[in-house]
Scaffold this motif. Structure first.
Motif, PDB file in Angstrom:
ATOM      1  N   ASP A 106      27.255  57.353  23.943  1.00  0.00           N
ATOM      2  CA  ASP A 106      28.207  58.409  24.317  1.00  0.00           C
ATOM      3  C   ASP A 106      28.444  59.435  23.202  1.00  0.00           C
ATOM      4  OD1 ASP A 106      29.736  56.871  22.725  1.00  0.00           O
ATOM      5  OD2 ASP A 106      31.227  56.316  24.242  1.00  0.00           O
ATOM      6  N   LYS A 271      32.602  64.212  21.309  1.00  0.00           N
ATOM      7  CA  LYS A 271      33.448  63.176  20.709  1.00  0.00           C
ATOM      8  C   LYS A 271      33.737  63.472  19.244  1.00  0.00           C
ATOM      9  CE  LYS A 271      33.479  58.530  21.830  1.00  0.00           C
ATOM     10  NZ  LYS A 271      32.956  57.193  21.796  1.00  0.00           N
ATOM     11  N   ASN A 327      21.224  58.047  30.704  1.00  0.00           N
ATOM     12  CA  ASN A 327      22.176  58.899  29.965  1.00  0.00           C
ATOM     13  C   ASN A 327      21.521  60.206  29.518  1.00  0.00           C
ATOM     14  OD1 ASN A 327      23.992  56.873  30.292  1.00  0.00           O
ATOM     15  ND2 ASN A 327      23.814  56.082  28.202  1.00  0.00           N
TER      16      ASN A 327
END
Ligand SMILES: Cc1ncc(COP(=O)(O)O)c(C=O)c1O
Length: 359
Positions: A106, A271, A327
């Motif tokens: 992620d 992030k 992903n």
């Protein structure tokens, strides 16, 4: 095309100093592997906190030279993320080795949990790419590299100036490649690249590969290539290196603006991770209906990029492997890169944020 103009804007702002450096280089009469290249290599090594830097023609060559000098070639495998510029994979293929593509986590970087199961007797290197300027989890990657005795190589083409635990990316792996393409964090007005390493033995091999394979007395000892950093580019890079930290500060300020002002729960922002300094070469958002948003932005005069529309494992040269990387494919289909170059006007930022919040 509002956002492709950054390198020229930077040039116009710093024109006097840049032209002065070019003129001095031309006046010197030394155009190849001379004072500017040597000084830039020392100054960049000092900036990164490494022992050796080698100036080369571009990052694609840098990675090829690293791998060839490690002895990577036919019947070997190299592990890398598919979510990267195709150049990373091309450098592996050009050695004759097979790229083994891995999915991302992620943070959009290589998922370290997926590496060990792909390692076998043919595996000769693990390449991590600090994508968009977000450092990979280097402690974990170094652990894996040590456990399997497979060298870690960093692709820092998008991460010059990024840090992991207060140390620059490009100082963790056995060797690292850097790109000075005009839009990069540290750039010249043309092509340029570098290799960084702390390994003396690898350094002495890579120096040969950079220039025809020449050893002592210009006697070719390996089949090298010609990939030198030109004196003119080195003179520009020496000046630009003085400005890199201030430029990254501007990028971080713009990223903070986006983080604070984009308020739309359909849009996922990059992030922020403890102990990792993101240099924001790119600020990539993720959302469904990406094409619709692109259309709205285009109508308002904002032509934004996508990094990357087609992942490496889906490109013609690699697609026969029929690999599915969920992903990686997800970010390819659902991301947009927002403009983040130093000096972007506040009114443009405000307009973009407003469009995003109303979407
Ligand atoms: C992650 C990555 N690797 C490699 C490269 C290749 O860099 P160069 O154009 O200097 O060969 C790029 C350039 O876009 C890149 O973004």
């Amino acid at each position: 095309m509002i956002f492709s103009s950054y390198p020229k804007k930077y040039y116009l702002k710093h024109k006097k100093n840049i032209l002065n450096n070019i003129k001095k280089t031309l006046d010197s009469g030394n155009y190849i592997n001379s004072e500017n290249v040597k000084k830039f290599e020392d100054e960049f090594a000092n900036y990164l906190g490494v022992k050796y830097v080698i100036g080369v023609g571009n990052a694609t060559d840098a990675l090829y030279i690293i791998l060839k000098s490690m002895g990577v070639g036919i019947n070997h495998e190299v592990i890398l993320p598919s979510h990267t510029a195709i150049a990373t994979a091309i450098s592996v293929s050009n050695t004759g080795a097979k790229p083994i593509f891995i999915d991302i986590g992620d943070d959009y970087n290589i998922d370290s949990n997926l590496i060990s199961s792909k390692i076998n007797k043919k595996t000769k290197a693990i390449i991590c790419v600090h994508i968009y300027g977000q450092p990979c989890d280097l402690n974990r990657l170094k652990e894996i590299s040590k456990m399997h005795k497979i060298p870690l190589i960093e692709d820092c083409s998008q991460s010059t100036g990024s840090e992991y635990n207060n140390k620059k990316t490009g100082s963790f792996g056995l060797a690292s490649c850097h790109s000075f393409f005009p839009t990069k964090n540290l750039a010249t007005f043309g092509d340029g690249g570098a290799i960084s390493t702390n390994s003396k033995s690898l350094f002495s091999k890579m120096i040969k590969y950079r220039e025809y394979g020449w050893g002592k007395n210009r006697n070719a000892e390996v089949v090298g290539i010609n990939s030198r950093l030109d004196e003119i580019h080195a003179s520009i890079l020496r000046y630009n290196l003085k400005n890199i930290d201030i430029n990254i500060k501007h990028r971080i300020k713009i990223a903070d603006y986006y983080h604070q002002n984009i308020k739309n729960n359909k849009i996922l922002l990059p992030k922020k991770i403890m102990n990792r300094k993101h240099s924001y070469h790119l600020f990539v958002i993720k959302l469904k209906n990406r094409n619709k948003l692109l259309e709205v932005l285009k109508k308002e005069g904002f032509f934004l990029g996508i990094h990357y529309k087609l992942p490496a494992h889906k490109q013609k040269i690699y697609i026969k492997n029929n690999l599915i990387l969920k992903n990686t494919e997800n970010i390819s289909n659902n991301s947009i890169s927002l403009p983040i170059y130093p000096g972007i006007e506040l009114n443009n930022l405000k307009k973009i944020v407003k469009i995003l919040n109303n979407f």
